[in-house]
Design a protein around this motif. Structure first.
Motif, short mmCIF file in Angstrom:
data_model
loop_
_atom_site.label_atom_id
_atom_site.label_comp_id
_atom_site.label_asym_id
_atom_site.label_seq_id
_atom_site.Cartn_x
_atom_site.Cartn_y
_atom_site.Cartn_z
N TYR A 140 0.86 -1.18 0.00
CA TYR A 140 0.00 0.00 0.00
C TYR A 140 0.90 1.24 0.00
O TYR A 140 1.64 1.48 0.95
CB TYR A 140 -0.92 -0.01 1.22
N ARG A 141 0.84 1.99 -1.09
CA ARG A 141 1.77 3.09 -1.33
C ARG A 141 1.22 4.42 -0.79
O ARG A 141 0.02 4.57 -0.55
CB ARG A 141 2.04 3.21 -2.84
N PRO A 142 2.13 5.41 -0.60
CA PRO A 142 1.70 6.71 -0.06
C PRO A 142 0.73 7.47 -0.97
O PRO A 142 -0.04 8.31 -0.49
CB PRO A 142 3.01 7.48 0.09
N ASP A 143 0.75 7.17 -2.28
CA ASP A 143 -0.13 7.90 -3.21
C ASP A 143 -1.53 7.27 -3.30
O ASP A 143 -2.34 7.67 -4.14
CB ASP A 143 0.50 7.97 -4.60
N GLY A 144 -1.81 6.29 -2.44
CA GLY A 144 -3.13 5.66 -2.43
C GLY A 144 -3.25 4.45 -3.31
O GLY A 144 -4.25 3.73 -3.24
N SER A 145 -2.26 4.20 -4.14
CA SER A 145 -2.30 3.01 -5.00
C SER A 145 -1.78 1.79 -4.23
O SER A 145 -1.18 1.92 -3.16
CB SER A 145 -1.46 3.24 -6.26
N SER A 146 -2.01 0.62 -4.80
CA SER A 146 -1.57 -0.61 -4.14
C SER A 146 -1.21 -1.66 -5.18
O SER A 146 -1.64 -1.59 -6.34
CB SER A 146 -2.66 -1.15 -3.21
N PRO A 206 12.09 8.20 -6.45
CA PRO A 206 11.50 7.59 -5.26
C PRO A 206 10.20 8.28 -4.86
O PRO A 206 10.08 9.50 -4.91
CB PRO A 206 12.58 7.80 -4.18
N LEU A 207 9.20 7.48 -4.49
CA LEU A 207 7.94 7.98 -3.97
C LEU A 207 8.04 7.96 -2.45
O LEU A 207 8.02 6.89 -1.83
CB LEU A 207 6.78 7.09 -4.44
N LYS A 208 8.16 9.13 -1.86
CA LYS A 208 8.40 9.21 -0.42
C LYS A 208 7.08 9.30 0.33
O LYS A 208 6.11 9.86 -0.14
CB LYS A 208 9.30 10.40 -0.10
N GLY A 209 7.07 8.71 1.52
CA GLY A 209 5.88 8.68 2.35
C GLY A 209 5.82 7.37 3.11
O GLY A 209 6.81 6.64 3.21
N THR A 210 4.66 7.07 3.66
CA THR A 210 4.49 5.88 4.49
C THR A 210 3.94 4.72 3.67
O THR A 210 2.92 4.85 2.98
CB THR A 210 3.54 6.17 5.66
N TYR A 211 4.63 3.59 3.74
CA TYR A 211 4.23 2.37 3.04
C TYR A 211 3.74 1.34 4.07
O TYR A 211 4.26 1.27 5.19
CB TYR A 211 5.40 1.75 2.27
N THR A 212 2.80 0.54 3.66
CA THR A 212 2.37 -0.62 4.45
C THR A 212 2.58 -1.88 3.63
O THR A 212 2.09 -1.98 2.49
CB THR A 212 0.89 -0.50 4.85
N ILE A 213 3.35 -2.80 4.19
CA ILE A 213 3.63 -4.07 3.52
C ILE A 213 2.93 -5.18 4.31
O ILE A 213 3.18 -5.35 5.51
CB ILE A 213 5.14 -4.37 3.46
N LYS A 214 2.07 -5.90 3.66
CA LYS A 214 1.35 -6.99 4.30
C LYS A 214 1.73 -8.31 3.62
O LYS A 214 1.56 -8.45 2.41
CB LYS A 214 -0.16 -6.76 4.21
N VAL A 215 2.25 -9.23 4.40
CA VAL A 215 2.67 -10.54 3.88
C VAL A 215 1.72 -11.59 4.42
O VAL A 215 1.50 -11.69 5.63
CB VAL A 215 4.11 -10.87 4.31
N VAL A 216 1.15 -12.37 3.51
CA VAL A 216 0.19 -13.40 3.88
C VAL A 216 0.68 -14.76 3.38
O VAL A 216 0.99 -14.92 2.19
CB VAL A 216 -1.21 -13.10 3.27
N LEU A 217 0.79 -15.71 4.30
CA LEU A 217 1.20 -17.08 3.96
C LEU A 217 -0.01 -17.99 4.08
O LEU A 217 -0.68 -18.03 5.12
CB LEU A 217 2.31 -17.55 4.91
#
Length: 466
Positions: A140-146, A206-217
């Motif tokens: 989930y990227r800072p610009d709202g895209s994913s 670089p796209l600067k800002g807050t990223y959320t990385i979600k890993v699902v197994l």
């Protein structure tokens, strides 16, 4: 027991007890500095032996062990000097169980000019290793895209998610749909790196800002075993900087390599120099005390060895016989005792021919008594001094041979680190962290023993005492 301890305490060297000898040493400025330096060397050596595992030599020489480490990465603290340039390595095992899935969520502060470059998943739990797993990574990227990356089939070991062909296609399609931009394989080391970029004016930035990385197994079939989710798997987001001293081309943690050099360097320097000192003292004492044909033969051997180019011979022998570091330096010891033995011989002759030695003989003293009570007490200060002064030469010889990729050891040495730094053009590439620290440590250890020898010199030589 008390009388024996009293004899040791009251034993005199050059007219001084051991206590007086120590006080005179510590009293000098050089003595204080050398003790401080020695403390650092000993503490670092002990720390290295505690931190570094016994099989470290095997680990260091196994490239697959360093897969998770970034390559050619500067130290993590470099950002405090140059600003937020290099993204740090991030490792987490904080998985939680949600239904029939293991989920891990990370929040990244994407403020770095050189963002994270890859993502790895390592399966730790034996129960999970025997179970088929697939991984999905949601970004989930800072610009709202994913982006949704996966599925990626996991093996039992380390899995490079960021370089997976399926992931590469998904990242490429994302840039085509969002920016109409066709990614080139030459634009990044791994496809995953691009998820932290945007297209601006036709260029990737670089796209600067807050990223959320979600890993699902998710298991491919059946149910997850009843295990503790935390620690069952590890996610590594590979950064552009690492640790205290960075990494080299193969990803070696250079801090561990530098630590390993402390006990190895001291062990080799002390043991090899001690062997050489024992040989030179023994032969010099025998030649000087016995005299005659024995002295003549041993003196000629000493003169011959003094003239030999020892280091050149060591280089040739190391190439021809493929010697390791211990074998090479032992050869050097066998060839290098001539100078020290020559001095010991001269000192022994002088003491042997002194008036008090003649009086002792006249009184019926045995040769062993004269050696023990008249010769050795006067030789000990010089022996200790020559031993301490010889250690830097041994360490520098080892480093010089290693720098030529000769006389290597299973554990990394500072000289060998400099060899590979030169081999891979570290200095030309600006990787100072690979070149400067091992060079400084070699100099530091040599200077420590040189200062120690200088602090002892006024004690050993009564004419220099104030």
């Amino acid at each position: 027991m008390t009388s024996e301890r009293s004899k040791i305490t009251n034993a005199r060297i050059l007219g001084m007890t051991l206590g007086e000898f120590s006080k005179l040493y510590i009293k000098s400025t050089l003595g204080k500095v050398s003790l401080a330096f020695f403390t650092i060397l000993i503490v670092m050596s002990i720390y290295a032996l505690i931190v570094i595992p016994p099989n470290f030599g095997f680990m260091w020489n196994t490239p697959s062990y360093w897969t998770l480490y970034p390559k050619n990465a500067p130290p993590a603290w470099i950002n405090y000097i140059v600003g937020n340039i290099y993204a740090p390595q991030i490792t987490s095992s904080n998985f939680i169980k949600e239904g029939n899935q293991l989920v891990l969520t990370l929040t990244l502060s994407g403020v770095y000019s050189r963002p994270w470059q890859d993502l790895f998943i390592e399966v730790n739990s034996p129960a999970l290793k025997s179970l088929g797993l697939v991984a999905y990574v949601y970004v989930y990227r800072p610009d709202g895209s994913s982006l949704t990356l996966g599925p990626v089939q996991l093996s039992s070991g380390v899995n490079d998610i960021g370089s997976n062909p399926n992931v590469a296609n998904q990242v490429t399609l994302f840039f085509l749909s969002k920016y109409g931009y066709q990614l080139s394989a030459l634009e990044s080391s791994t496809p995953f790196l691009n998820v932290f970029y945007q297209v601006s004016s036709g260029n990737l930035v670089p796209l600067k800002g807050t990223y959320t990385i979600k890993v699902v197994l998710t298991p491919t079939s059946g149910q997850l075993p009843n295990i503790k989710p935390e620690g069952s798997a590890t996610v590594v987001i590979q950064g552009q900087s690492y640790g205290i001293m960075g990494t080299d081309t193969q990803g070696h943690d250079l801090w561990l390599g530098l630590l390993a050099g402390f006990p190895l360097g001291l062990e080799v320097g002390v043991v090899i120099t001690l062997i050489g000192t024992v040989i030179s003292v023994s032969i010099g004492l025998i030649a000087g005390f016995l005299g005659g044909i024995v002295d003549e033969i041993l003196t000629r051997i000493m003169d011959f060895l003094i003239l030999l180019p020892t280091f050149v011979i060591l280089v040739v022998l190391s190439v021809l016989l493929r010697l390791n570091v211990w074998q090479a330096l032992l050869f050097g010891t066998v060839l290098g005792w001539g100078g020290g033995a020559r001095i010991i011989r001269a000192m022994t002759l002088q003491i042997k021919n002194s008036a008090y030695a003649d009086l002792a003989k006249a009184a019926g003293a045995s040769n062993s008594w004269i050696i023990r009570n008249h010769i050795l007490p006067q030789l000990i200060p010089f022996i200790v001094y020559s031993f301490v002064a010889g250690i830097p030469g041994t360490i520098l010889s080892m480093s010089s041979l290693n720098f030529l990729n000769l006389a290597t050891s299973l554990w990394p040495t500072w000289g060998l680190m400099l060899y590979y730094a030169e081999e891979f053009g570290a200095l030309e590439s600006g990787m100072w962290w690979w070149v400067v620290p091992p060079g400084l440590l070699i100099a530091f250890v040599a200077i420590t023993f040189i200062i120690t020898a200088l602090a002892m010199e006024p004690i050993v030589n009564p004419r220099l005492r104030r």
